[in-house]
Motif scaffolding. Structure first.
Motif, PDB file in Angstrom:
ATOM      1  N   ALA A  82       0.835  -1.204   0.000  1.00 48.54           N
ATOM      2  CA  ALA A  82       0.000   0.000   0.000  1.00 48.54           C
ATOM      3  C   ALA A  82       0.867   1.251   0.000  1.00 48.54           C
ATOM      4  O   ALA A  82       0.528   2.256  -0.629  1.00 48.54           O
ATOM      5  CB  ALA A  82      -0.934  -0.018   1.209  1.00 48.54           C
ATOM      6  N   GLU A  83       2.007   1.192   0.686  1.00 47.54           N
ATOM      7  CA  GLU A  83       2.910   2.340   0.730  1.00 47.54           C
ATOM      8  C   GLU A  83       3.512   2.630  -0.649  1.00 47.54           C
ATOM      9  O   GLU A  83       3.647   3.795  -1.045  1.00 47.54           O
ATOM     10  CB  GLU A  83       4.022   2.087   1.747  1.00 47.54           C
ATOM     11  N   GLU A  86       0.861   4.244  -2.791  1.00 47.34           N
ATOM     12  CA  GLU A  86       0.664   5.630  -2.377  1.00 47.34           C
ATOM     13  C   GLU A  86       1.785   6.521  -2.894  1.00 47.34           C
ATOM     14  O   GLU A  86       1.548   7.658  -3.309  1.00 47.34           O
ATOM     15  CB  GLU A  86       0.592   5.708  -0.851  1.00 47.34           C
ATOM     16  N   GLN A  87       3.006   5.993  -2.900  1.00 48.12           N
ATOM     17  CA  GLN A  87       4.125   6.771  -3.417  1.00 48.12           C
ATOM     18  C   GLN A  87       3.949   7.045  -4.913  1.00 48.12           C
ATOM     19  O   GLN A  87       4.203   8.158  -5.387  1.00 48.12           O
ATOM     20  CB  GLN A  87       5.436   6.036  -3.168  1.00 48.12           C
ATOM     21  N   LEU A  88       3.511   6.038  -5.667  1.00 50.32           N
ATOM     22  CA  LEU A  88       3.253   6.237  -7.099  1.00 50.32           C
ATOM     23  C   LEU A  88       2.169   7.291  -7.310  1.00 50.32           C
ATOM     24  O   LEU A  88       2.251   8.111  -8.226  1.00 50.32           O
ATOM     25  CB  LEU A  88       2.838   4.924  -7.748  1.00 50.32           C
ATOM     26  N   ALA A  89       1.151   7.246  -6.449  1.00 52.58           N
ATOM     27  CA  ALA A  89       0.029   8.174  -6.593  1.00 52.58           C
ATOM     28  C   ALA A  89       0.418   9.605  -6.232  1.00 52.58           C
ATOM     29  O   ALA A  89       0.004  10.561  -6.905  1.00 52.58           O
ATOM     30  CB  ALA A  89      -1.143   7.713  -5.729  1.00 52.58           C
ATOM     31  N   SER A 105      -3.899   1.807  -9.023  1.00 53.30           N
ATOM     32  CA  SER A 105      -4.593   0.775  -8.263  1.00 53.30           C
ATOM     33  C   SER A 105      -4.072  -0.585  -8.695  1.00 53.30           C
ATOM     34  O   SER A 105      -3.630  -0.770  -9.840  1.00 53.30           O
ATOM     35  CB  SER A 105      -6.110   0.848  -8.477  1.00 53.30           C
ATOM     36  N   ALA A 106      -4.101  -1.537  -7.764  1.00 53.06           N
ATOM     37  CA  ALA A 106      -3.789  -2.924  -8.098  1.00 53.06           C
ATOM     38  C   ALA A 106      -5.009  -3.540  -8.774  1.00 53.06           C
ATOM     39  O   ALA A 106      -6.145  -3.297  -8.376  1.00 53.06           O
ATOM     40  CB  ALA A 106      -3.428  -3.699  -6.841  1.00 53.06           C
ATOM     41  N   ILE A 107      -4.778  -4.319  -9.848  1.00 54.02           N
ATOM     42  CA  ILE A 107      -5.871  -4.947 -10.588  1.00 54.02           C
ATOM     43  C   ILE A 107      -5.579  -6.432 -10.774  1.00 54.02           C
ATOM     44  O   ILE A 107      -4.435  -6.878 -10.669  1.00 54.02           O
ATOM     45  CB  ILE A 107      -6.103  -4.286 -11.964  1.00 54.02           C
ATOM     46  N   ALA A 148      11.509   2.856  -9.302  1.00 56.42           N
ATOM     47  CA  ALA A 148      11.876   3.706  -8.170  1.00 56.42           C
ATOM     48  C   ALA A 148      11.242   3.243  -6.869  1.00 56.42           C
ATOM     49  O   ALA A 148      11.782   3.499  -5.786  1.00 56.42           O
ATOM     50  CB  ALA A 148      11.491   5.155  -8.459  1.00 56.42           C
ATOM     51  N   VAL A 149      10.094   2.555  -6.960  1.00 53.91           N
ATOM     52  CA  VAL A 149       9.447   2.056  -5.734  1.00 53.91           C
ATOM     53  C   VAL A 149       9.714   0.565  -5.539  1.00 53.91           C
ATOM     54  O   VAL A 149       9.052  -0.092  -4.725  1.00 53.91           O
ATOM     55  CB  VAL A 149       7.924   2.339  -5.742  1.00 53.91           C
TER      56      VAL A 149
END
Length: 218
Positions: A82-83, A86-89, A105-107, A148-149
């Motif tokens: 989730a972190e 959130e960083q991507l968002a 979002s994860a799909i 990057a994440v």
């Protein structure tokens, strides 16, 4: 009025009409004269490319100032937390600065065509899919963001640009439509970007619609 072509660009096809290294190009899939791509899609990425014969429409789609949203399905290594999502968002710090806020979002694994060649299967390394919508278009941005994440991109499919969708198009298939523009919008010749104007090839590659077996519809 402007002519607009929607193409599902296959993997390892150059997003231009000529290539001095003999690689596949848009000319292998589009046989309409005087159209140019409105924006780019990397050689190793797949999915929606828009082409038009109208300069103002090309500018409206491709100009970074217009912030037209582009949506991607991204297969990545691992399962982002989730972190990480959130960083991507919120924005990722890249060498060329902080990215704009994005929708992510994860799909579930989408029902898409098999890639040729396929993604290398790693028994000890799970993969997952994300849906990512950006309003900017830096060079290889999606790949750099996921790396990057901590989740490198394995496969990248662009499924939507603004109001236009990849729906109904198998790899290598194209459809054409007419876009009605304001009467005050003048036409100018589209920019061919980094590819010069050459006669288009006659060969057309056909593919299957996502999840479809057998010959595609024309």
């Amino acid at each position: 009025m402007a002519r607009l072509i929607l193409l599902n660009k296959p993997f390892q096809v150059m997003c231009q009409f000529t290539d001095d290294q003999g690689r596949a190009t848009l000319a292998d899939y589009v046989d309409s004269p005087n159209v140019y791509p409105a924006g780019r899609l990397d050689y190793d990425s797949e999915g929606l490319v828009l082409l038009t014969d109208h300069g103002q429409l090309q500018h409206r789609i491709a100009s970074p100032r217009n912030k037209m949203p582009k949506t991607y399905w991204v297969q990545v290594e691992g399962e982002p937390s989730a972190e990480a999502l959130e960083q991507l968002a919120q924005g990722v710090h890249l060498k060329d600065g902080l990215t704009r806020p994005a929708k992510v979002s994860a799909i579930a694994s989408p029902d898409v065509w098999p890639r040729t060649p396929p993604i290398r299967d790693r028994a000890q390394q799970p993969t997952s899919w994300l849906e990512l919508t950006l309003t900017e278009g830096r060079n290889r941005q999606v790949r750099r963001m996921t790396a990057a994440v901590g989740h490198p991109t394995l496969r990248l499919i662009r499924v939507r640009i603004g109001e236009w969708s990849l729906e109904g198009l198998g790899p290598g298939q194209a459809s054409s439509q007419v876009v009605h523009l304001p009467q005050s919008t003048p036409n100018r010749r589209p920019s061919p970007a980094d590819s010069r104007r050459y006669p288009l090839g006659q060969k057309r590659h056909q593919g299957r619609k996502p999840g479809q077996k057998g010959n595609p519809q024309s």
